[in-house]
Design a protein around this motif. Structure first.
Motif, PDB file in Angstrom:
ATOM      1  N   ASP A  37     -23.998 -25.556  -7.869  1.00  0.00           N
ATOM      2  CA  ASP A  37     -23.422 -25.641  -6.521  1.00  0.00           C
ATOM      3  C   ASP A  37     -23.687 -24.360  -5.733  1.00  0.00           C
ATOM      4  OD1 ASP A  37     -22.489 -28.183  -7.060  1.00  0.00           O
ATOM      5  OD2 ASP A  37     -20.420 -27.534  -7.450  1.00  0.00           O
ATOM      6  N   GLU A  38     -23.537 -23.212  -6.396  1.00  0.00           N
ATOM      7  CA  GLU A  38     -23.725 -21.931  -5.721  1.00  0.00           C
ATOM      8  C   GLU A  38     -25.181 -21.650  -5.380  1.00  0.00           C
ATOM      9  OE1 GLU A  38     -21.906 -18.695  -7.847  1.00  0.00           O
ATOM     10  OE2 GLU A  38     -19.999 -19.738  -8.011  1.00  0.00           O
ATOM     11  N   THR A  39     -26.102 -22.230  -6.122  1.00  0.00           N
ATOM     12  CA  THR A  39     -27.515 -21.941  -5.885  1.00  0.00           C
ATOM     13  C   THR A  39     -28.229 -23.001  -5.055  1.00  0.00           C
ATOM     14  OG1 THR A  39     -28.148 -22.966  -7.990  1.00  0.00           O
ATOM     15  CG2 THR A  39     -27.761 -20.585  -7.991  1.00  0.00           C
ATOM     16  N   HIS A  52     -33.500 -14.543  -7.300  1.00  0.00           N
ATOM     17  CA  HIS A  52     -32.235 -14.377  -6.595  1.00  0.00           C
ATOM     18  C   HIS A  52     -31.163 -14.072  -7.617  1.00  0.00           C
ATOM     19  CE1 HIS A  52     -33.166 -15.483  -2.452  1.00  0.00           C
ATOM     20  NE2 HIS A  52     -34.118 -16.204  -3.008  1.00  0.00           N
ATOM     21  N   VAL A  53     -30.174 -13.309  -7.190  1.00  0.00           N
ATOM     22  CA  VAL A  53     -29.067 -12.927  -8.069  1.00  0.00           C
ATOM     23  C   VAL A  53     -27.795 -13.532  -7.503  1.00  0.00           C
ATOM     24  CG1 VAL A  53     -27.743 -10.999  -9.006  1.00  0.00           C
ATOM     25  CG2 VAL A  53     -30.184 -10.728  -8.565  1.00  0.00           C
ATOM     26  N   ILE A  54     -26.992 -14.100  -8.394  1.00  0.00           N
ATOM     27  CA  ILE A  54     -25.660 -14.549  -8.001  1.00  0.00           C
ATOM     28  C   ILE A  54     -24.666 -14.060  -9.043  1.00  0.00           C
ATOM     29  CG2 ILE A  54     -26.419 -16.611  -6.759  1.00  0.00           C
ATOM     30  CD1 ILE A  54     -25.503 -18.211  -9.230  1.00  0.00           C
ATOM     31  N   GLU A  55     -23.445 -13.837  -8.604  1.00  0.00           N
ATOM     32  CA  GLU A  55     -22.391 -13.485  -9.561  1.00  0.00           C
ATOM     33  C   GLU A  55     -21.889 -14.780 -10.152  1.00  0.00           C
ATOM     34  OE1 GLU A  55     -17.997 -11.569  -9.572  1.00  0.00           O
ATOM     35  OE2 GLU A  55     -19.453 -10.644  -8.243  1.00  0.00           O
ATOM     36  N   SER A  56     -22.023 -14.926 -11.464  1.00  0.00           N
ATOM     37  CA  SER A  56     -21.658 -16.190 -12.099  1.00  0.00           C
ATOM     38  C   SER A  56     -20.260 -16.161 -12.712  1.00  0.00           C
ATOM     39  CB  SER A  56     -22.686 -16.555 -13.170  1.00  0.00           C
ATOM     40  OG  SER A  56     -22.787 -15.531 -14.119  1.00  0.00           O
ATOM     41  N   ALA A  57     -19.724 -15.014 -12.927  1.00  0.00           N
ATOM     42  CA  ALA A  57     -18.373 -14.831 -13.452  1.00  0.00           C
ATOM     43  C   ALA A  57     -17.993 -13.392 -13.110  1.00  0.00           C
ATOM     44  CB  ALA A  57     -18.341 -15.070 -14.960  1.00  0.00           C
ATOM     45  N   SER A  59     -17.594 -10.742 -14.771  1.00  0.00           N
ATOM     46  CA  SER A  59     -18.342  -9.671 -15.429  1.00  0.00           C
ATOM     47  C   SER A  59     -19.785 -10.077 -15.732  1.00  0.00           C
ATOM     48  CB  SER A  59     -17.634  -9.267 -16.725  1.00  0.00           C
ATOM     49  OG  SER A  59     -17.628 -10.353 -17.608  1.00  0.00           O
ATOM     50  N   GLN A  60     -20.275 -11.142 -15.100  1.00  0.00           N
ATOM     51  CA  GLN A  60     -21.636 -11.609 -15.365  1.00  0.00           C
ATOM     52  C   GLN A  60     -22.349 -11.906 -14.060  1.00  0.00           C
ATOM     53  OE1 GLN A  60     -20.989 -15.082 -17.753  1.00  0.00           O
ATOM     54  NE2 GLN A  60     -21.104 -13.931 -19.659  1.00  0.00           N
ATOM     55  N   TYR A  61     -23.659 -11.874 -14.132  1.00  0.00           N
ATOM     56  CA  TYR A  61     -24.471 -12.285 -13.007  1.00  0.00           C
ATOM     57  C   TYR A  61     -25.629 -13.101 -13.549  1.00  0.00           C
ATOM     58  CZ  TYR A  61     -27.377  -8.497 -14.627  1.00  0.00           C
ATOM     59  OH  TYR A  61     -28.138  -7.685 -15.410  1.00  0.00           O
ATOM     60  N   ALA A  62     -26.145 -13.967 -12.714  1.00  0.00           N
ATOM     61  CA  ALA A  62     -27.276 -14.802 -13.119  1.00  0.00           C
ATOM     62  C   ALA A  62     -28.438 -14.560 -12.174  1.00  0.00           C
ATOM     63  CB  ALA A  62     -26.893 -16.274 -13.102  1.00  0.00           C
ATOM     64  N   LEU A  63     -29.603 -14.459 -12.745  1.00  0.00           N
ATOM     65  CA  LEU A  63     -30.836 -14.427 -11.966  1.00  0.00           C
ATOM     66  C   LEU A  63     -31.426 -15.815 -12.049  1.00  0.00           C
ATOM     67  CD1 LEU A  63     -32.482 -11.149 -13.216  1.00  0.00           C
ATOM     68  CD2 LEU A  63     -32.055 -11.688 -10.847  1.00  0.00           C
ATOM     69  N   PHE A  64     -31.980 -16.293 -10.952  1.00  0.00           N
ATOM     70  CA  PHE A  64     -32.688 -17.557 -11.037  1.00  0.00           C
ATOM     71  C   PHE A  64     -34.001 -17.450 -10.291  1.00  0.00           C
ATOM     72  CE2 PHE A  64     -29.987 -18.033  -7.355  1.00  0.00           C
ATOM     73  CZ  PHE A  64     -30.725 -18.750  -6.435  1.00  0.00           C
ATOM     74  N   LEU A  65     -34.972 -18.190 -10.796  1.00  0.00           N
ATOM     75  CA  LEU A  65     -36.324 -18.147 -10.276  1.00  0.00           C
ATOM     76  C   LEU A  65     -36.906 -19.548 -10.359  1.00  0.00           C
ATOM     77  CD1 LEU A  65     -38.759 -15.325 -10.955  1.00  0.00           C
ATOM     78  CD2 LEU A  65     -39.577 -17.618 -11.304  1.00  0.00           C
ATOM     79  N   HIS A  69     -41.178 -27.362  -9.584  1.00  0.00           N
ATOM     80  CA  HIS A  69     -39.959 -28.164  -9.544  1.00  0.00           C
ATOM     81  C   HIS A  69     -38.932 -27.731 -10.576  1.00  0.00           C
ATOM     82  CE1 HIS A  69     -41.489 -30.939  -6.606  1.00  0.00           C
ATOM     83  NE2 HIS A  69     -42.624 -30.996  -7.275  1.00  0.00           N
ATOM     84  N   LEU A  70     -39.184 -26.619 -11.271  1.00  0.00           N
ATOM     85  CA  LEU A  70     -38.251 -26.124 -12.279  1.00  0.00           C
ATOM     86  C   LEU A  70     -37.569 -24.857 -11.791  1.00  0.00           C
ATOM     87  CD1 LEU A  70     -40.342 -26.507 -15.559  1.00  0.00           C
ATOM     88  CD2 LEU A  70     -38.737 -28.133 -14.543  1.00  0.00           C
ATOM     89  N   THR A  71     -36.326 -24.705 -12.201  1.00  0.00           N
ATOM     90  CA  THR A  71     -35.576 -23.482 -11.920  1.00  0.00           C
ATOM     91  C   THR A  71     -35.113 -22.914 -13.253  1.00  0.00           C
ATOM     92  OG1 THR A  71     -34.816 -24.374  -9.808  1.00  0.00           O
ATOM     93  CG2 THR A  71     -33.612 -22.485 -10.689  1.00  0.00           C
TER      94      THR A  71
END
Length: 144
Positions: A37-39, A52-57, A59-65, A69-71
């Motif tokens: 939902d956030e991405t 891109h970086v998002i804060e996932s919790a 104390s955690q962060y997630a990078l996504f690339l 058609h794949l993430t």
């Protein structure tokens, strides 16, 4: 420490997921849905190969690339990993997967799932990045 890796389609269908952080099945499902939902908005606006970086919790962060058609999502702990290490690990995973599978597509990830598992396990073991060099990762795959 790496908390998880997720590979999904552009419609958020999970093709591969591995969690090193201890989570229940329900919390994993909730977490994945929140992550997608956030991405969703960012995915519509980014260029291929752009991280891109998002804060996932807290104390955690997630990078996504995205690659076609794949993430690919890789999550690290702010306390133990810096963003550069997680970014380099994410790019290494994608690079080695691309070489191993020949093409990074939904079909190749599904049909060669065993190779996906081997690549991930060769690079990250129990949440710890064990290999940071492409040649070493490929060498470890040929030894297994």
């Amino acid at each position: 420490m790496i908390a998880f890796i997720i590979t999904s389609t552009s419609s958020s269908h999970v093709l591969f997921a591995k969690f090193w952080a201890s989570m229940t099945d329900d919390s994993i499902a909730t977490f994945q849905q929140r992550l997608f939902d956030e991405t969703r908005d960012a995915l519509a606006q980014i260029e291929l190969g752009q991280e891109h970086v998002i804060e996932s919790a807290p104390s955690q962060y997630a990078l996504f690339l995205t690659t076609g058609h794949l993430t690919f999502y890789l999550c690290g702990s702010e306390q133990s990993d810096d963003e550069i290490l997680v970014s380099e690990t994410l790019r290494l995973l994608i690079d080695v997967l691309g070489d191993t599978l020949k093409r990074l597509t939904e079909e190749s990830v599904i049909s060669q799932y065993d190779k996906v598992v081997l690549v991930v396990d060769a690079i990250v073991q129990d949440g710890v990045v064990e290999v940071s060099d492409k040649a070493d990762a490929i060498r470890s795959l040929t030894l297994s």
